[in-house]
Design an enzyme around this catalytic site. Structure first.
Site, short mmCIF file in Angstrom:
data_model
loop_
_atom_site.label_atom_id
_atom_site.label_comp_id
_atom_site.label_asym_id
_atom_site.label_seq_id
_atom_site.Cartn_x
_atom_site.Cartn_y
_atom_site.Cartn_z
N ASP A 11 0.81 -1.14 0.10
CA ASP A 11 -0.13 0.00 -0.07
C ASP A 11 0.88 1.21 0.03
OD1 ASP A 11 -2.64 1.63 0.08
OD2 ASP A 11 -2.66 1.34 2.07
N GLY A 12 0.27 2.46 -0.66
CA GLY A 12 1.15 3.64 -0.51
C GLY A 12 1.58 4.11 -1.77
N ILE B 20 -6.71 -5.07 7.38
CA ILE B 20 -6.27 -6.31 6.42
C ILE B 20 -6.79 -6.11 5.06
CG2 ILE B 20 -5.76 -7.47 8.51
CD1 ILE B 20 -8.33 -9.14 8.14
N SER B 21 -7.90 -5.42 4.82
CA SER B 21 -8.58 -5.02 3.45
C SER B 21 -9.00 -6.41 2.71
CB SER B 21 -7.63 -3.99 2.85
OG SER B 21 -7.30 -2.90 3.22
N GLU C 251 -11.84 -4.98 -4.95
CA GLU C 251 -12.65 -3.60 -4.63
C GLU C 251 -11.89 -2.43 -5.45
OE1 GLU C 251 -11.66 -5.64 -2.11
OE2 GLU C 251 -13.69 -6.34 -1.81
N ASN C 252 -10.77 -2.85 -6.07
CA ASN C 252 -9.98 -1.75 -6.77
C ASN C 252 -10.53 -1.40 -8.08
OD1 ASN C 252 -6.56 -2.75 -5.89
ND2 ASN C 252 -7.77 -1.41 -4.66
N SER D 140 -7.15 -5.59 -5.93
CA SER D 140 -8.41 -6.45 -5.09
C SER D 140 -9.45 -6.45 -5.98
CB SER D 140 -8.31 -5.41 -3.60
OG SER D 140 -9.16 -4.35 -3.76
N ARG E 298 -0.06 7.57 -2.96
CA ARG E 298 0.49 8.74 -2.12
C ARG E 298 1.98 9.20 -2.11
NH1 ARG E 298 -1.58 6.39 3.44
NH2 ARG E 298 -1.93 4.51 1.96
N TRP E 299 2.72 7.96 -2.39
CA TRP E 299 4.04 8.27 -2.72
C TRP E 299 4.30 9.07 -4.05
CZ3 TRP E 299 7.55 7.17 -6.64
CH2 TRP E 299 8.92 6.90 -6.32
#
Length: 252
Positions: free
Chosen positions: A30-31, A205-206, A77-78, A75, A34-35
């Site tokens: 994850d990230g 934990i998504s 959900e993505n 995922s 944002r990175w």
């Protein structure tokens, strides 16, 4: 239900009471977005940087005694993300597989994919099948890539397969216990994860490996995935080795 004689079946691992490093690490990477945004770049720039980080982590596994690595790439959900980002991710997956196929094969890495492939485009699925075939004889690091994967979706699909076997008379309902369902999961040829790592500071934990991680140790770290290094992985493995894992028992 497919079988794989080269690895342990049933989705279970042998409990240990600490001291040894993790045999199977699962990572929620994850990230990336944002990175990239912190650098004034589009989110896809971060995803490309994150893909490069995967190679370093895979290469570090043998030296750390890690036999199995499972990474959460996309995922169920993505799909809710923008069409531009989803299309860019699918293109990135195709390029990553094409570019890394030879390197993974020569480094003795065995690759598997888990998740529902029905929604993925045919070109990507063909590359996934090819990568699995090209690395099927490898016995080094077992890299599992979760692509269009969700833990609840996996359990639902497994339950359908189990129900089908009951309906066809090949499975007796009275014989079903907690050891039965794992044989129908996408991960049925893998041991359960010992350590689950999530980067980027989020502490959830998504929907990742819900059944398999019942007794995993967790590490929620602030590092954004493109900044995650083999050195940090080694530190987390060392910390895992110093934990006392009792699996419900009491040491005397």
């Amino acid at each position: 239900m497919p079988k794989d004689p080269d690895t342990m079946a049933g989705g279970t691992s042998s409990p240990s009471l600490g001291g040894a490093g993790p045999r199977h690490i699962a990572i929620i990477m994850d990230g990336n977005g944002r990175w990239a945004q912190a650098r004034g770049r589009p989110r896809l720039f971060g995803h490309h940087a994150g893909a490069k980080r995967v190679r370093e982590v895979v290469e570090a596994c043998p030296g750390l005694g890690v036999e199995y690595l499972t990474i959460f790439a996309f995922s169920t959900e993505n799909w809710k993300r923008t069409q531009v980002e989803v299309a860019g991710l699918m293109s990135l997956f195709r390029r990553y597989i094409s570019k890394e196929m030879k390197a993974l094969a020569t480094r003795n890495v065995r690759v598997r994919f888990i998740g529902d492939r029905l929604r993925l485009d045919s070109k990507l699925v063909k590359l996934m099948d090819q990568l699995e075939l090209e690395t099927s004889a490898n016995v080094g690091t077992h890299l599992t890539i979760a692509l269009n994967y969700g833990g609840r979706d996996e359990v639902a699909r497994a339950t359908k397969r189990l129900a089908r076997d009951v309906a066809e008379g090949t499975l007796n309902p009275e014989d079903i216990d907690e050891e039965t369902l794992p044989r129908y999961l996408d991960t049925h040829v893998l041991p359960d994860p010992d350590l689950v790592i999530r980067t980027s500071g989020e502490a959830r934990i998504s929907n990742f490996l819900l059944w398999q991680s019942a007794y995993a140790e967790y590490e929620f770290i602030d590092t954004l995935w493109p900044d995650f290094t083999a050195t940090e992985l080694a530190r987390l493995c060392d910390r895992y080795g110093r934990r006392e894992r009792r699996f419900g028992a009491v040491n005397t």
